[in-house]
Design a protein around this motif. Structure first.
Motif, mmCIF file in Angstrom:
data_model
loop_
_atom_site.group_PDB
_atom_site.id
_atom_site.type_symbol
_atom_site.label_atom_id
_atom_site.label_comp_id
_atom_site.label_asym_id
_atom_site.label_seq_id
_atom_site.Cartn_x
_atom_site.Cartn_y
_atom_site.Cartn_z
ATOM 1 N N VAL A 85 -37.018 -19.123 57.262
ATOM 2 C CA VAL A 85 -35.878 -19.889 56.753
ATOM 3 C C VAL A 85 -35.071 -19.056 55.764
ATOM 4 C CG1 VAL A 85 -35.204 -21.918 55.409
ATOM 5 C CG2 VAL A 85 -36.984 -22.112 57.146
ATOM 6 N N VAL A 86 -35.760 -18.331 54.877
ATOM 7 C CA VAL A 86 -35.055 -17.491 53.903
ATOM 8 C C VAL A 86 -34.268 -16.390 54.616
ATOM 9 C CG1 VAL A 86 -35.387 -15.800 52.063
ATOM 10 C CG2 VAL A 86 -36.589 -17.978 51.975
ATOM 11 N N LEU A 147 -40.112 -23.067 47.380
ATOM 12 C CA LEU A 147 -40.254 -21.637 47.628
ATOM 13 C C LEU A 147 -39.024 -21.046 48.297
ATOM 14 C CD1 LEU A 147 -43.944 -21.599 48.963
ATOM 15 C CD2 LEU A 147 -43.148 -21.161 46.637
ATOM 16 N N ILE A 148 -38.209 -21.901 48.916
ATOM 17 C CA ILE A 148 -37.056 -21.432 49.685
ATOM 18 C C ILE A 148 -35.772 -21.453 48.869
ATOM 19 C CG2 ILE A 148 -35.627 -21.921 51.714
ATOM 20 C CD1 ILE A 148 -38.115 -23.082 53.039
ATOM 21 N N LEU A 149 -35.554 -22.503 48.095
ATOM 22 C CA LEU A 149 -34.255 -22.730 47.456
ATOM 23 C C LEU A 149 -33.733 -21.554 46.632
ATOM 24 C CD1 LEU A 149 -34.410 -26.483 46.346
ATOM 25 C CD2 LEU A 149 -33.070 -25.455 48.183
ATOM 26 N N PRO A 150 -34.533 -20.921 45.748
ATOM 27 C CA PRO A 150 -33.977 -19.828 44.938
ATOM 28 C C PRO A 150 -33.575 -18.597 45.749
ATOM 29 C CG PRO A 150 -35.999 -20.689 43.976
ATOM 30 C CD PRO A 150 -35.910 -21.240 45.347
ATOM 31 N N HIS A 151 -34.025 -18.522 47.008
ATOM 32 C CA HIS A 151 -33.734 -17.346 47.837
ATOM 33 C C HIS A 151 -32.738 -17.665 48.942
ATOM 34 C CE1 HIS A 151 -37.130 -15.360 45.878
ATOM 35 N NE2 HIS A 151 -37.859 -16.429 46.145
ATOM 36 N N PHE A 152 -31.973 -18.723 48.772
ATOM 37 C CA PHE A 152 -31.068 -19.147 49.837
ATOM 38 C C PHE A 152 -29.944 -18.147 50.066
ATOM 39 C CE2 PHE A 152 -28.480 -22.186 52.245
ATOM 40 C CZ PHE A 152 -29.471 -22.813 52.973
ATOM 41 N N ALA A 153 -29.580 -17.397 49.061
ATOM 42 C CA ALA A 153 -28.550 -16.359 49.167
ATOM 43 C C ALA A 153 -29.005 -15.153 48.366
ATOM 44 C CB ALA A 153 -27.196 -16.859 48.669
ATOM 45 N N PRO A 217 -44.481 -17.994 44.287
ATOM 46 C CA PRO A 217 -45.466 -18.971 44.782
ATOM 47 C C PRO A 217 -46.611 -19.221 43.810
ATOM 48 C CG PRO A 217 -44.890 -17.421 46.507
ATOM 49 C CD PRO A 217 -44.294 -16.898 45.235
ATOM 50 N N LEU A 218 -47.038 -18.180 43.081
ATOM 51 C CA LEU A 218 -48.107 -18.360 42.104
ATOM 52 C C LEU A 218 -47.687 -19.314 41.000
ATOM 53 C CD1 LEU A 218 -50.932 -17.453 41.095
ATOM 54 C CD2 LEU A 218 -49.769 -15.625 39.831
ATOM 55 N N LEU A 219 -46.420 -19.266 40.615
ATOM 56 C CA LEU A 219 -45.918 -20.134 39.557
ATOM 57 C C LEU A 219 -45.778 -21.586 40.020
ATOM 58 C CD1 LEU A 219 -44.823 -20.082 36.604
ATOM 59 C CD2 LEU A 219 -42.547 -19.740 37.580
ATOM 60 N N LEU A 220 -45.452 -21.779 41.297
ATOM 61 C CA LEU A 220 -45.156 -23.122 41.795
ATOM 62 C C LEU A 220 -46.351 -23.830 42.409
ATOM 63 C CD1 LEU A 220 -41.681 -22.795 43.547
ATOM 64 C CD2 LEU A 220 -42.179 -23.718 41.294
ATOM 65 N N SER A 221 -47.227 -23.067 43.069
ATOM 66 C CA SER A 221 -48.264 -23.685 43.897
ATOM 67 C C SER A 221 -49.344 -24.334 43.044
ATOM 68 C CB SER A 221 -48.882 -22.640 44.823
ATOM 69 O OG SER A 221 -47.894 -22.075 45.665
ATOM 70 N N ASN A 226 -50.261 -25.996 50.220
ATOM 71 C CA ASN A 226 -48.822 -25.840 50.014
ATOM 72 C C ASN A 226 -48.468 -24.456 49.513
ATOM 73 O OD1 ASN A 226 -48.190 -28.513 50.748
ATOM 74 N ND2 ASN A 226 -48.695 -29.245 48.699
ATOM 75 N N SER A 227 -49.403 -23.538 49.589
ATOM 76 C CA SER A 227 -49.175 -22.192 49.099
ATOM 77 C C SER A 227 -48.951 -21.236 50.277
ATOM 78 C CB SER A 227 -50.368 -21.730 48.252
ATOM 79 O OG SER A 227 -50.076 -20.507 47.617
ATOM 80 N N VAL A 228 -48.877 -19.951 49.960
ATOM 81 C CA VAL A 228 -48.619 -18.922 50.970
ATOM 82 C C VAL A 228 -49.819 -17.996 51.060
ATOM 83 C CG1 VAL A 228 -46.118 -19.026 50.702
ATOM 84 C CG2 VAL A 228 -47.445 -17.486 49.255
ATOM 85 N N VAL A 229 -49.795 -17.122 52.052
ATOM 86 C CA VAL A 229 -50.974 -16.317 52.349
ATOM 87 C C VAL A 229 -51.267 -15.297 51.254
ATOM 88 C CG1 VAL A 229 -49.744 -14.525 53.647
ATOM 89 C CG2 VAL A 229 -52.112 -15.079 54.237
ATOM 90 N N GLN A 230 -50.248 -14.845 50.514
ATOM 91 C CA GLN A 230 -50.495 -13.886 49.443
ATOM 92 C C GLN A 230 -51.371 -14.496 48.349
ATOM 93 O OE1 GLN A 230 -49.648 -10.927 50.093
ATOM 94 N NE2 GLN A 230 -48.325 -11.397 51.822
ATOM 95 N N ILE A 231 -51.181 -15.768 48.079
ATOM 96 C CA ILE A 231 -52.038 -16.456 47.105
ATOM 97 C C ILE A 231 -53.443 -16.600 47.670
ATOM 98 C CG2 ILE A 231 -52.299 -18.518 45.695
ATOM 99 C CD1 ILE A 231 -49.851 -16.803 45.034
#
Length: 279
Positions: A85-86, A147-153, A217-221, A226-231
């Protein structure tokens, strides 16, 4: 002074062979860490630090443990969704903004372009806390949407695409306008198809950068689902020690989508470099 053609051909052959040897060595140097990661993921726990170049008793136990210890499938799905999506969002907004800066003239256009370029110099960690407060006020903590919104642009997409569009032949654009094509049609039917290599290269950069994102993701999850694979990979590194086998298994599974993406888009990337060289 003339040179024997056979001697010139021999020298050319030697130079070609030397170049191939260098490329082979560089390829081995680049691929060996990936190979070692896969080999380590196949080793049993009692042979994890074995220095043999291949596992003597390969086993999928580390993969089974990684799949059972953390919800890695859900995490991979979240990471793939966020990265896709990003990537699409940044390409879309980048194309629209780049077309405006490259083909239109409006008040303060150079100033706005410069401000966008300056935002590229600001690390994301600087605006991470304001973004966190904004996401928190919207009630989106511990969600994939946050996780998506801040990277929309992104400034990188706008700058790179604007530079590519500025080198596009103006005669082609004028011909399209004379045929009655408006800006929307010119962008998607004339410019975008001729920038496939640039767009593919940019897509790879955005996708990999988003896929490897860790701090946001570490800050939000709050929950692994609801997290990502890096976490998830980091969960195998604790104060009691590092579980190298499962960690390498999870890392291998996390690397596969990146490899597939590059294999799919490599032709476009190579063509982009070739076209740049011809210009």
């Amino acid at each position: 002074m003339t040179t024997d053609p056979s001697l010139r051909a021999a020298r050319a052959g030697m130079n070609t062979a030397a170049g191939h040897i260098v490329m082979v060595l560089l390829a081995i140097f680049s691929l060996f860490p990936v190979y070692w990661m896969i080999v380590t993921s196949l080793r049993p726990a009692n042979a994890i630090f074995d220095t043999t170049p291949w596992p003597t008793a390969p086993s999928l136990a580390n993969y089974d443990y990684a799949l059972s210890a953390i919800p890695i499938i859900e995490m991979l799905g979240n990471t793939l969704l966020v990265s896709s999506v990003v990537t699409i969002a940044q390409l879309f907004t980048g194309l629209l903004a780049a077309y405006a800066f490259a083909c239109w003239r409006f008040p303060f256009d150079k100033l706005i372009y410069t401000l966008i370029a300056l935002t590229w110099l600001v690390p994301f960690q600087v605006v991470m806390i304001p973004n966190y407060l904004l996401v928190s006020s919207l009630g989106l903590l511990d969600s994939v949407t946050a996780l998506i919104l801040p990277h929309f642009a992104a400034a990188l997409a706008i700058l790179l695409l604007a530079q590519a569009m500025r080198s596009f032949p103006r005669e082609v654009l004028e011909a399209a306008r004379m045929d009655g094509a408006r800006s929307w049609r010119i962008l998607w039917e004339v410019i975008a198809p001729n920038l496939r290599g640039t767009i593919a290269s940019l897509a790879i950069l955005i996708f990999i950068s988003t896929w490897n994102e860790y701090f946001w993701p570490l800050l939000l999850s709050r929950t692994p689902e609801n997290s990502v694979v890096q976490i998830g990979i980091q969960m195998f590194m604790t104060s009691e020690g590092t579980q190298w086998g499962p960690l390498m298994a999870a890392s291998t599974m996390a690397s596969l989508p990146i490899l597939v993406l590059y294999v799919v888009l490599q032709r476009q990337v190579v063509q982009s470099f070739m076209q740049s060289g011809i210009r």
